[in-house]
Design a protein around this motif. Structure first.
Motif, PDB file in Angstrom:
ATOM      1  N   ARG A  38       0.847  -1.187   0.000  1.00  0.00           N
ATOM      2  CA  ARG A  38       0.000   0.000   0.000  1.00  0.00           C
ATOM      3  C   ARG A  38       0.883   1.237   0.000  1.00  0.00           C
ATOM      4  O   ARG A  38       1.876   1.306   0.719  1.00  0.00           O
ATOM      5  N   GLY A  79      -2.278   4.655   1.499  1.00  0.00           N
ATOM      6  CA  GLY A  79      -3.126   3.593   2.026  1.00  0.00           C
ATOM      7  C   GLY A  79      -3.776   2.748   0.951  1.00  0.00           C
ATOM      8  O   GLY A  79      -4.375   1.711   1.255  1.00  0.00           O
ATOM      9  N   LEU A  80      -3.655   3.172  -0.319  1.00  0.00           N
ATOM     10  CA  LEU A  80      -4.231   2.415  -1.426  1.00  0.00           C
ATOM     11  C   LEU A  80      -3.167   1.551  -2.093  1.00  0.00           C
ATOM     12  O   LEU A  80      -1.977   1.858  -2.048  1.00  0.00           O
ATOM     13  N   THR A  81      -3.594   0.482  -2.736  1.00  0.00           N
ATOM     14  CA  THR A  81      -2.683  -0.317  -3.545  1.00  0.00           C
ATOM     15  C   THR A  81      -2.460   0.398  -4.879  1.00  0.00           C
ATOM     16  O   THR A  81      -3.279   1.235  -5.291  1.00  0.00           O
TER      17      THR A  81
END
Length: 238
Positions: A38, A79-81
């Motif tokens: 992430r 926090g995102l892929t």
């Protein structure tokens, strides 16, 4: 028996601290199949547009987790892929481009590190340039001292809501010979490994050994806060 309250909402009894079950493990090739990267503040991203290459960009994720792109408003990516960022950008650019085919590549990783302290030769911050297990991080810190209690290692990891979660790992010779999964537990960003002098005992001793005396909590930005109090049962045991 004492209880440790983490993040103001999670109560964990010391004598029931969870073990390694369910934690991501490294395979024989140093790969962590269950661990999905992430994006974090400080990461450098390459944004590639297949059909509108003039929009190609290299951006750094700001401390607040956002990036700024052409034609669209700034978006939060921390926090995102990478795949999730790809999908988000494709959605945003659909209003401006006929075929917004986009690829997101993490060019360099920042803030991808763990912390090793306690009874090791050189307590330190360990950069996680690639996959690394708890055991490998301990070796990177110069190995353990003769006073180390290898059957009572504590791994503190950020939970789903950002709260610190402690896990009990056994890396003793007996556990290694038995093939326990503890030896293959993979590290994730901001993990803390603490090797104590003595086995985990009661709540007051846990706080003294694993929190109050944990020098890595002092002056190091972990990405999550630690607050704790000790609850006592009616019988007055600590």
């Amino acid at each position: 028996m004492g209880a440790l309250l983490l993040g103001g909402c999670t109560s964990i009894k010391v004598d029931h601290m969870p073990g390694p079950d369910g934690l991501p493990l490294m395979d024989g090739d140093g790969v962590v199949p269950e661990l999905e990267y992430r994006i974090r503040p400080g990461d450098d991203l390459d944004i590639k547009f297949f059909y509108t290459q003039e929009l190609n960009d290299q951006v750094k994720v700001r401390p607040d987790g956002y990036i700024s792109m052409q034609l669209i408003d700034e978006i939060k990516v921390a926090g995102l892929t990478p795949k999730a960022v790809d999908d988000l950008l494709t959605q945003k650019y659909a209003a401006h481009l006929k075929d917004p085919s986009i690829s997101v590549i993490v060019r360099s990783f920042k803030g991808f590190r763990a912390y090793v302290g306690g009874e090791v030769a050189v307590p330190q911050v360990i950069p996680l340039d690639g996959g690394m297990s708890v055991m490998q991080a301990i070796y990177r810190a110069g190995g353990t001292l003769p006073t180390a209690s290898m059957e009572s290692i504590v791994l503190i990891r950020k939970g789903k809501n950002g709260e610190p979660m402690p896990y009990h790992l056994d890396l003793s010779d007996k556990a290694i010979a038995a093939g326990r999964p503890d030896t293959q537990v993979a590290l994730t960003p901001s993990d803390i490994i603490y090797i104590p002098r003595s086995p985990i005992a009661n709540g007051n001793r846990w706080v003294q050994q694993y929190i109050t005396d944990l020098v890595l909590f002092k002056g190091v930005q972990l990405g999550f806060g630690v607050n704790y109090i000790i609850e006592e049962n009616d019988d007055g045991d600590n």
